[in-house]
Design a protein around this motif. Structure first.
Motif, short mmCIF file in Angstrom:
data_model
loop_
_atom_site.label_atom_id
_atom_site.label_comp_id
_atom_site.label_asym_id
_atom_site.label_seq_id
_atom_site.Cartn_x
_atom_site.Cartn_y
_atom_site.Cartn_z
N VAL A 194 2.61 11.23 -7.27
CA VAL A 194 1.41 10.67 -6.63
C VAL A 194 1.22 9.21 -7.04
N THR A 195 1.47 8.90 -8.30
CA THR A 195 1.33 7.52 -8.77
C THR A 195 2.31 6.59 -8.05
N ALA A 196 3.55 7.04 -7.88
CA ALA A 196 4.54 6.20 -7.19
C ALA A 196 4.28 6.13 -5.70
N GLY A 197 3.67 7.18 -5.12
CA GLY A 197 3.38 7.18 -3.70
C GLY A 197 4.53 7.71 -2.86
N GLY A 198 4.26 7.86 -1.57
CA GLY A 198 5.28 8.35 -0.65
C GLY A 198 6.37 7.34 -0.38
N ASN A 199 6.16 6.08 -0.77
CA ASN A 199 7.17 5.03 -0.64
C ASN A 199 7.43 4.40 -2.01
N PRO A 200 8.11 5.13 -2.92
CA PRO A 200 8.27 4.63 -4.29
C PRO A 200 9.07 3.33 -4.38
N GLU A 201 9.77 2.96 -3.31
CA GLU A 201 10.48 1.70 -3.32
C GLU A 201 9.54 0.50 -3.38
N GLY A 254 -3.64 0.06 -15.72
CA GLY A 254 -2.74 0.96 -15.01
C GLY A 254 -3.39 2.29 -14.65
N ASP A 255 -2.59 3.18 -14.13
CA ASP A 255 -3.03 4.51 -13.73
C ASP A 255 -3.14 5.37 -14.99
N ARG A 256 -4.36 5.71 -15.39
CA ARG A 256 -4.55 6.44 -16.65
C ARG A 256 -4.07 7.88 -16.55
N GLN A 257 -4.08 8.46 -15.36
CA GLN A 257 -3.55 9.81 -15.21
C GLN A 257 -2.03 9.82 -15.40
N PRO A 261 0.83 -1.22 0.00
CA PRO A 261 0.00 0.00 0.00
C PRO A 261 0.86 1.26 0.00
N LYS A 262 0.30 2.31 -0.57
CA LYS A 262 1.00 3.60 -0.58
C LYS A 262 1.09 4.16 0.83
N ASP A 263 2.20 4.85 1.08
CA ASP A 263 2.36 5.56 2.34
C ASP A 263 1.65 6.91 2.21
N ARG A 264 0.63 7.13 3.01
CA ARG A 264 -0.17 8.35 2.90
C ARG A 264 0.04 9.28 4.09
#
Length: 376
Positions: A267-274, A308-311, A140-143
């Motif tokens: 935003v697509t990669a998120g706060g934890n892109p790893e 995938g993420d269309r944006q 999950p993304k880090d929010r």
């Protein structure tokens, strides 16, 4: 001859879910079906046996009770959560703070739902089984960081841009049906002149029962709203530029990448892109990884990826168009591929894939700012 009854020895209670080694805690996996007001959790052991399910309120206290309930069954290995980006974001943040391993689970496919039915306990159990079987592996993304702040501001900006476009369409629609003198005055003006002229209209409020004066009042109101939304967008753009510069300034140094594109990719990669483990995975996340479509005698055929993420896909498309116009390397690549027989659409697809590779390495923390294989 009377029979003597044999004394009956009481039988020991049999644990329906035995632990192989009584000295070790049972290992369990949890699953959560999230909703706005409640979360339903289910827990299974590593053999896939359902141990129980329970519903908890979607509050801070409810998250703590849910975790305590899961831990009461044994050693918690993993939790699969549906909707970590929406209703499950608070729970995911709580579990992350407690050091609990999590995976993001997609909703069951239609076939599985037809066979198994639909209910909160069933969905929670399906999430636990998907986590146990490693069908769901996404982190999950880090929010909780600056990227989440960036996402929230982008939501406000996108809303303002959409509303401003609606206002401009409404102004032009009113002009079409306006009384003739007003329509003749406004119909030939360009957008900027039209908005300025509408702002300067002076309707007679005592005569708003007349269509001419009412139309003037409506046009002036819409033009003023357009100006207010433009002021909002300008202020948000300044905040977004500051945030993007703080989060990843190297992203803005890439050709064709501006604040809006960089913000979307962050935003697509998120706060934890790893969490995106490889550049092919990032390409798949952005919907630019071609999908194999070979069958029978047809070999080495691929088709367009519409997932995938269309944006993010749109952001990469904008970078591609910018480079095709201004970047000499990209123009040379397009000319070479054209001589090889590729169409413009196919060349753009290839470029989006290559640009995704370049951007992936810039997004990763602590890595080089250029990919080993530079995009054309």
């Amino acid at each position: 001859m009377a029979r003597t009854k044999r004394p009956v020895t009481p039988t020991a209670q049999i644990d329906p879910f035995p632990v192989d080694d009584p000295g070790t805690a049972r290992q369990v996996v949890g699953g959560v079906d999230t909703h706005k007001d409640t979360h339903t959790a289910a827990v299974i052991d590593t053999a896939g046996r359902l141990l129980g399910h329970e519903t908890f309120p979607a509050t801070g206290a409810g998250y703590a009770r849910l975790l305590d309930w899961l831990l009461s069954f044994g050693q918690l290995l993993l939790v699969g959560i549906e909707g970590t980006g929406v209703y499950g974001s608070g729970l995911a943040s709580h579990l992350r703070g407690q050091g609990v391993g999590m995976v993001e689970v997609d909703r069951p496919d239609r076939k599985a739902r037809r066979w198994q039915g639909k209910s909160d306990p069933v969905d929670a159990e399906a999430a636990a089984r998907a986590a146990l079987a490693a069908r769901a592996t996404g982190t999950p993304k880090d929010r909780d960081g600056a990227v989440e702040a960036l996402r929230v501001l982008r939501v406000a900006r996108r809303s303002a841009v959409d509303q401003r476009a609606d206002v401009q369409r409404q102004i032009k629609a009113l002009i079409v049906t306006a009384p003739e003198p007003l329509r003749e005055q406004l119909r030939g003006l360009r957008d900027k002149q039209l908005l300025a002229t509408c702002t300067r209209l002076r309707p007679d409020n005592a005569r708003l029962h007349e269509p001419l004066e009412a139309t003037k009042h409506a046009l002036r109101t819409l033009a003023q709203r357009h100006a207010q939304l433009t002021t909002e967008i300008t202020a948000l753009d300044a905040h977004l530029a500051t945030l993007v510069e703080q989060i990843n300034p190297a992203l803005l140094e890439l050709t064709g990448v501006g604040v809006d594109v960089a913000g979307q990719l962050l935003v697509t990669a998120g706060g934890n892109p790893e969490r995106v483990r490889s550049e092919p995975a990032f390409a798949m996340l952005c919907g630019v990884a071609p999908l194999p479509a070979s069958s029978g005698k047809t070999r080495n055929r691929h088709r367009l990826n519409r997932g995938g993420d269309r944006q993010a896909n749109c952001a990469l498309y904008r970078v591609t168009l910018s480079r095709l116009r201004w970047d000499p390397r990209t123009r040379a690549y397009a000319e070479r591929r054209t001589t090889e027989g590729l169409s413009k659409k196919e060349i753009i697809r290839c470029l989006k894939r290559l640009i995704a590779r370049e951007i992936y390495y810039v997004l990763q923390p602590g890595t080089i700012t250029e990919s080993p294989t530079q995009a054309a």
